[in-house]
Enzyme design. Structure first.
Site, PDB file in Angstrom:
ATOM      1  CG  ASP A 177      -1.945  -1.048   1.226  1.00  0.00           C
ATOM      2  OD1 ASP A 177      -2.669  -1.131   0.230  1.00  0.00           O
ATOM      3  OD2 ASP A 177      -2.040  -1.804   2.194  1.00  0.00           O
ATOM      4  CB  SER A 178       3.662   2.289   2.163  1.00  0.00           C
ATOM      5  OG  SER A 178       2.947   2.122   3.372  1.00  0.00           O
ATOM      6  CB  THR A 236      -5.710  -0.366  -1.322  1.00  0.00           C
ATOM      7  OG1 THR A 236      -6.055   0.694  -0.429  1.00  0.00           O
ATOM      8  CG2 THR A 236      -6.469  -0.234  -2.601  1.00  0.00           C
TER       9      THR A 236
END
Length: 434
Positions: free
Chosen positions: A173-174, A426
């Site tokens: 996600d990051s 997500t």
């Protein structure tokens, strides 16, 4: 005179329709550097991240505070005609829209790219999904855990004699959020250069930033596929090592602490072996390069581990530092909290946060990266309360609130719970195991 705070994105307006981690990470990066980010949350419950890793007595998770700092929150039900009308009215006043629903969801709600472009022909749209907006898997829902697995990343994490493991953060996600922020900035720069040249706005297809979680992770996999296709090499899990590079690993010291040592540069390796009393290894021509050393990695790790086992970690690191051998301790949260290096660059910034009936004082939050100047810019605010800015934002842009909107605090912007079931979730909770 008080210096003007650095805010290179001041004047940029962002409408964030995303939830969980990926799109909000992109929004956080833009907000950190001065953009006005209006976060839309679902009425009543808001972004589910508000409740992830929620500690006893708290009503908003520190994870939510970390990812949604410097933003404003409004509430809105995106499934309704009234919600759609407000989103389009806000989009007309914004430069960027961020979202991370499953492909097709915004189109179904009447707020897809075509509708957004109709009200704002300059709009930049950042879209994050599991597998992208096109392709045979585009409609498939997916958490970051699945995307990490399908990128080749998960197969390389862990020890070779055990099943693949997951790293302890939502890295998929990051990284997707980082790419989305980068793509948005590219589009904004293109808009500026086209305007300066007297050109019309770029076509809509060029202003849609399409980030897939699996592709974001795949892009980090270095030469995984070229190595396979050119040489038939399938990389495998190697634990704390890095394939083809030696010696580099974590080693246990006499006091039980572990340190990371990267003595893999050719000249560094020679000095390193001399430091640990292994001149024979330093002079061995069969260890002169990384490719040669990799074949004897077990022998090298055993020699290094035998040396570190005789000294406490602080002494090991001091000796290596003086000799220019890259090394460092393995920090815990407690170590990070007291690190003079992080403190010197304002990378841990203190705020008071609610903790039930009490207030936790001076709680450290990660600073803003990258550094502009000599230290992290200050975080302006932690995350807003749910719907905190609904009335203020709608008044600012002279937008009529939905007739059915509840009062402040429960009329915020995002999809409802049933809408969320069709979104691209997500991220994955810390306790998720697949």
């Amino acid at each position: 005179m008080t210096p003007t705070p650095l805010a290179p994105l001041a004047g940029v307006r962002v409408l964030e329709l995303g939830n969980f981690i990926a799109a909000p990470t992109a929004g956080r990066m833009l907000a950190d550097f001065g953009a006005e980010v209006i976060k839309v949350e679902r009425p009543g419950s808001g972004d589910e991240l508000r409740n992830w890793r929620l500690h006893p007595g708290s009503t908003t998770s520190l994870l939510f505070h970390t990812i949604n700092r410097n933003k404003q929150s409004i509430t809105l039900d995106l499934r309704t005609d009234e919600g759609r009308d407000v989103v389009l009215a806000l989009a007309a006043e914004c430069d960027v829209v961020l979202e991370n629903f499953r492909p097709g969801t915004l189109e179904r709600w009447g707020i897809g790219p075509d509708e957004l472009n109709a009200v704002n022909p300059d709009i930049v749209i950042g879209r994050i999904s599991a597998f992208g907006q096109t392709g045979p898997l585009s409609a498939r829902p997916g958490f970051a855990a699945v995307a990490e697995a399908m990128s080749g990343f998960r197969n390389l994490v862990g020890d070779p004699d055990r099943p693949p493991v997951r790293v302890g953060i939502s890295i998929g996600d990051s990284i997707a959020g980082l790419y989305a922020a980068y793509g948005v900035m590219m589009s904004l720069f293109q808009r500026q250069t086209r305007a300066a040249a007297g050109l019309e706005p770029a076509p809509l297809v060029e202003r849609v930033v399409d980030v897939a979680l699996n592709e974001a992770m795949f892009s980090m996999m270095e030469s995984l596929v070229p190595d396979y296709q050119a040489h038939g090499i399938e990389r495998e899990r190697v634990g704390g090592r890095m394939e083809g590079i030696a010696p580099t690993n974590a080693y246990v010291c006499a006091d039980g602490a572990s340190v990371v040592i990267a003595g893999n540069g050719d000249s560094i390796f020679v000095r390193f072996m001399q430091i640990i009393g292994r001149d024979d290894l330093a002079a061995d021509p069969d260890l002169a390069t990384n490719s040669l050393r990799w074949h004897r990695r077990e022998e090298l790790d055993a020699a290094i581990g035998a040396w570190t086992a005789t000294l406490p970690a602080d002494e090991v690191l001091s000796i290596l530092d003086e000799s220019g051998v890259p090394s460092g301790p393995i920090y815990t949260a407690a170590d990070l909290s007291t690190s003079p290096q992080y403190a010197a660059r304002n990378m841990i910034q203190k705020f008071d946060v609610e903790a039930g009936d009490e207030i936790a004082r001076d709680v450290g939050f990660p600073g803003i990266v990258p550094v502009l100047g000599s230290a992290s810019l200050p975080i302006r605010t932690l995350a807003p309360t749910l719907g905190q800015h609904t009335d203020e934002v709608l008044r600012r842009y002279d937008i009529r609130p939905p007739a059915t909107a509840p009062g402040p605090g429960s009329a915020s912007a995002s999809a409802s719970a049933s809408a969320n079931s069709t979104s691209t979730a997500t991220s994955t909770p810390a306790t998720e195991g697949n």
